[in-house]
Design an enzyme around this catalytic site. Structure first.
Site, PDB file in Angstrom:
ATOM      1  N   HIS A 117       0.845  -1.210   0.000  1.00 40.18           N
ATOM      2  CA  HIS A 117       0.000   0.000   0.000  1.00 40.18           C
ATOM      3  C   HIS A 117       0.873   1.251   0.000  1.00 40.18           C
ATOM      4  O   HIS A 117       1.315   1.727   1.044  1.00 40.18           O
ATOM      5  CB  HIS A 117      -0.932  -0.015   1.222  1.00 40.18           C
ATOM      6  CG  HIS A 117      -1.965   1.081   1.197  1.00 40.18           C
ATOM      7  ND1 HIS A 117      -3.323   0.840   1.283  1.00 40.18           N
ATOM      8  CD2 HIS A 117      -1.847   2.418   1.070  1.00 40.18           C
ATOM      9  CE1 HIS A 117      -3.982   1.976   1.225  1.00 40.18           C
ATOM     10  NE2 HIS A 117      -3.101   2.961   1.105  1.00 40.18           N
ATOM     11  N   HIS A 177       1.192   5.000  -2.463  1.00 43.83           N
ATOM     12  CA  HIS A 177       0.679   5.794  -3.596  1.00 43.83           C
ATOM     13  C   HIS A 177       1.857   6.376  -4.376  1.00 43.83           C
ATOM     14  O   HIS A 177       2.695   7.078  -3.795  1.00 43.83           O
ATOM     15  CB  HIS A 177      -0.199   6.929  -3.083  1.00 43.83           C
ATOM     16  CG  HIS A 177      -1.476   6.462  -2.436  1.00 43.83           C
ATOM     17  ND1 HIS A 177      -2.689   6.524  -3.064  1.00 43.83           N
ATOM     18  CD2 HIS A 177      -1.701   5.888  -1.233  1.00 43.83           C
ATOM     19  CE1 HIS A 177      -3.624   6.030  -2.258  1.00 43.83           C
ATOM     20  NE2 HIS A 177      -3.053   5.639  -1.134  1.00 43.83           N
ATOM     21  N   HIS A 193      -9.839   1.506   0.167  1.00 41.99           N
ATOM     22  CA  HIS A 193      -9.546   2.291   1.370  1.00 41.99           C
ATOM     23  C   HIS A 193     -10.827   2.342   2.190  1.00 41.99           C
ATOM     24  O   HIS A 193     -11.841   2.886   1.721  1.00 41.99           O
ATOM     25  CB  HIS A 193      -9.200   3.731   0.999  1.00 41.99           C
ATOM     26  CG  HIS A 193      -7.806   3.942   0.521  1.00 41.99           C
ATOM     27  ND1 HIS A 193      -7.359   3.517  -0.702  1.00 41.99           N
ATOM     28  CD2 HIS A 193      -6.757   4.571   1.120  1.00 41.99           C
ATOM     29  CE1 HIS A 193      -6.090   3.879  -0.837  1.00 41.99           C
ATOM     30  NE2 HIS A 193      -5.698   4.513   0.248  1.00 41.99           N
ATOM     31  N   GLU A 224     -10.401   3.882   7.454  1.00 41.77           N
ATOM     32  CA  GLU A 224      -9.178   4.643   7.792  1.00 41.77           C
ATOM     33  C   GLU A 224      -9.611   5.763   8.739  1.00 41.77           C
ATOM     34  O   GLU A 224      -9.155   5.832   9.873  1.00 41.77           O
ATOM     35  CB  GLU A 224      -8.543   5.200   6.505  1.00 41.77           C
ATOM     36  CG  GLU A 224      -7.279   6.021   6.738  1.00 41.77           C
ATOM     37  CD  GLU A 224      -6.709   6.600   5.435  1.00 41.77           C
ATOM     38  OE1 GLU A 224      -7.436   6.666   4.417  1.00 41.77           O
ATOM     39  OE2 GLU A 224      -5.527   7.013   5.445  1.00 41.77           O
ATOM     40  N   HIS A 279      -5.963   0.187   5.102  1.00 44.41           N
ATOM     41  CA  HIS A 279      -6.032   0.729   6.475  1.00 44.41           C
ATOM     42  C   HIS A 279      -6.971  -0.124   7.339  1.00 44.41           C
ATOM     43  O   HIS A 279      -6.524  -1.028   8.010  1.00 44.41           O
ATOM     44  CB  HIS A 279      -6.420   2.209   6.494  1.00 44.41           C
ATOM     45  CG  HIS A 279      -5.503   3.079   5.695  1.00 44.41           C
ATOM     46  ND1 HIS A 279      -4.322   3.556   6.186  1.00 44.41           N
ATOM     47  CD2 HIS A 279      -5.585   3.514   4.407  1.00 44.41           C
ATOM     48  CE1 HIS A 279      -3.715   4.274   5.250  1.00 44.41           C
ATOM     49  NE2 HIS A 279      -4.456   4.250   4.158  1.00 44.41           N
ATOM     50  N   ASP A 319       2.429   4.222   2.580  1.00 40.78           N
ATOM     51  CA  ASP A 319       1.280   4.996   2.089  1.00 40.78           C
ATOM     52  C   ASP A 319       1.720   6.190   1.224  1.00 40.78           C
ATOM     53  O   ASP A 319       1.535   6.167   0.014  1.00 40.78           O
ATOM     54  CB  ASP A 319       0.416   5.451   3.273  1.00 40.78           C
ATOM     55  CG  ASP A 319      -1.012   5.773   2.882  1.00 40.78           C
ATOM     56  OD1 ASP A 319      -1.395   5.479   1.738  1.00 40.78           O
ATOM     57  OD2 ASP A 319      -1.759   6.290   3.734  1.00 40.78           O
TER      58      ASP A 319
HETATM   59  O1  LIG Z   1      -4.259   7.517   2.960  1.00 38.17           O
HETATM   60  C1  LIG Z   1      -4.977   7.825   1.995  1.00 38.17           C
HETATM   61  N1  LIG Z   1      -6.325   7.717   2.090  1.00 38.17           N
HETATM   62  C2  LIG Z   1      -7.163   8.023   1.067  1.00 38.17           C
HETATM   63  N2  LIG Z   1      -6.721   8.486  -0.098  1.00 38.17           N
HETATM   64  C3  LIG Z   1      -5.393   8.644  -0.258  1.00 38.17           C
HETATM   65  C4  LIG Z   1      -4.479   8.315   0.752  1.00 38.17           C
HETATM   66  N3  LIG Z   1      -3.238   8.574   0.298  1.00 38.17           N
HETATM   67  C5  LIG Z   1      -3.374   9.043  -0.963  1.00 38.17           C
HETATM   68  N4  LIG Z   1      -4.672   9.103  -1.290  1.00 38.17           N
HETATM   69  C6  LIG Z   1      -5.268   9.592  -2.530  1.00 38.17           C
HETATM   70  C7  LIG Z   1      -4.581  10.842  -3.052  1.00 38.17           C
HETATM   71  C8  LIG Z   1      -3.927  10.397  -4.307  1.00 38.17           C
HETATM   72  O2  LIG Z   1      -3.887  11.411  -5.290  1.00 38.17           O
HETATM   73  C9  LIG Z   1      -4.801   9.252  -4.753  1.00 38.17           C
HETATM   74  C10 LIG Z   1      -4.201   8.296  -5.757  1.00 38.17           C
HETATM   75  O3  LIG Z   1      -2.946   7.858  -5.392  1.00 38.17           O
HETATM   76  O4  LIG Z   1      -5.119   8.606  -3.531  1.00 38.17           O
END
Ligand SMILES: O=c1[nH]cnc2c1ncn2[C@H]1C[C@H](O)[C@@H](CO)O1
Length: 358
Positions: A19, A21, A217, A220, A241, A297
């Site tokens: 996990h 991004h 997701h 969280e 999460h 993350d």
């Molecule tokens: O931790 C997260 N929770 C929900 N959305 C997230 C998290 N970290 C990144 N993102 C979103 C923002 C990014 O632009 C998108 C795609 O990677 O996913």
């Protein structure tokens, strides 16, 4: 490093990360470099100053955290060279952390500037579509794999606030299934959109129908009901999460019985306000022998590394070497690789951990 926590290498063995991004894992140096080449103004022009702007320093909210992406995404989005470069550099960074298999996720729409409505980050319309974004990321990852001798696969994200993109996302997962894309995800602000919109539900139905793996997701910052929906309606095979699952013990026990995989991100969970800031109170479920991974993350925004997540887990949550081995083997078993490759990966870990024949 994030606040006063200090990084140490406490588990210097092959690791799996499930996990992370891509757009939350850029190098600040690359943002500055690309902005300069493209003549894009930034709020700061040194690595230190730009890092200060991108990083969350104190526990905040998920909504505040997601706002950080707007500081730099316009620099990378719409630029072919930059997109390929961040994918390549990502593989290099993971290899340096001792990761041997990574699943990296991103939204193709958030890096495009055509065939996307609305065009993100106030970009002018251009000619880079979400489809070509996936192609470029695949190229960058594949070149990185060759150079750094690790395995990298990708997961394409639907965004909670953009249900109209989700059918496109699943179509891209189908199209690039043989080119490194292993699953679909649903990311974004679940505190604003608790219940998945019909667009997301349809995309996940199509994913299940076509054998595309699914993670979501959920839980969280949103309630346990979001996790329940992810598993029961969206047919998630893993939960991103999932901390608030523990607030519904019936659901939690049911997921433990199903051996559901939780993609846990300790440093992230503290800084997004998802979990209690005192790590000793973190709902990571070591005592329950749950199936989970440890992940960064968004290491750019948390100013973190995978080593920091591991050292924090050891120092504040009582993780042992045995638990690190166990969770990595679970992570390999819960990866979205085809069965044969998964088996090979698990065996590679057994060998590296000196557990052959166990
Ligand atoms: O931790 C997260 N929770 C929900 N959305 C997230 C998290 N970290 C990144 N993102 C979103 C923002 C990014 O632009 C998108 C795609 O990677 O996913």
């Amino acid at each position: 490093m994030a606040e006063h926590f200090t990084e140490q290498i406490v588990f210097n063995k092959p690791k799996i990360e499930l996990h992370v991004h891509l757009d939350g894992a850029l190098r600040v140096e690359t943002i500055l470099d690309v902005a300069k080449r493209r003549g894009i103004p930034l709020p700061a022009y040194t690595v230190e100053d730009m890092r200060r702007i991108c990083v969350i320093h104190q526990p905040a909210t998920l909504t505040e955290f997601l706002g950080k992406f707007a500081e730099y995404m316009h620099v990378i989005a719409g630029d072919r060279e930059a997109i390929k470069r961040i994918a390549y550099e990502f593989v290099e960074d993971k290899a340096k952390e001792g990761v041997i298999y990574v699943e990296v996720r991103y939204s193709p729409h958030l890096l495009a500037n055509t065939d996307v409505e609305p065009i993100p980050w106030n970009q002018e319309e251009g000619d880079l579509s979400p489809d070509e974004v996936v192609h470029l990321v695949n190229q960058g990852l594949a070149e990185g794999e060759k150079t750094y001798k690790i395995k990298a696969r990708s997961i394409l994200c639907c965004m909670r606030h953009m249900p109209s993109w989700s059918m496109d996302v699943v179509e891209l997962c189908k199209k690039y299934k043989k080119n490194g894309v292993v699953a679909i995800d649903l990311a974004g602000d679940e505190s604003l959109n608790c219940e998945a919109f019909p667009g997301h539900r349809m995309a996940y139905e199509e994913a299940a129908r076509c054998g595309i793996h699914r993670t979501v997701h959920a839980g969280e910052v949103g309630p346990a009901s979001v996790v329940k929906e992810a598993v029961e309606v969206l047919k998630a095979e893993r939960v991103g999460h999932g901390y608030n699952t523990l607030k519904d013990q019936v659901l939690y026990k049911q997921l433990l019985e199903q051996n559901m995989h939780f993609e846990v991100c300790p440093i992230s969970s503290r800084l997004t306000g998802a979990c209690h800031p005192d790590f000793t109170e973190h709902p990571v479920i070591t005592k329950d022998k749950a199936n989970y991974s440890l992940n960064t993350d968004d290491p750019l925004i948390f100013n973190s590394t995978l080593h920091l997540d591991y050292s924090t887990a050891q120092e504040y949550m009582g993780f042992t070497e045995e638990e690190f081995k166990r969770l990595n083997i679970n992570s390999a078993n819960s990866s979205f690789l085809p069965e044969k490759e998964k088996k090979d990966l698990v065996n590679e870990l057994y060998e590296a951990y000196g557990m052959i024949g166990q």
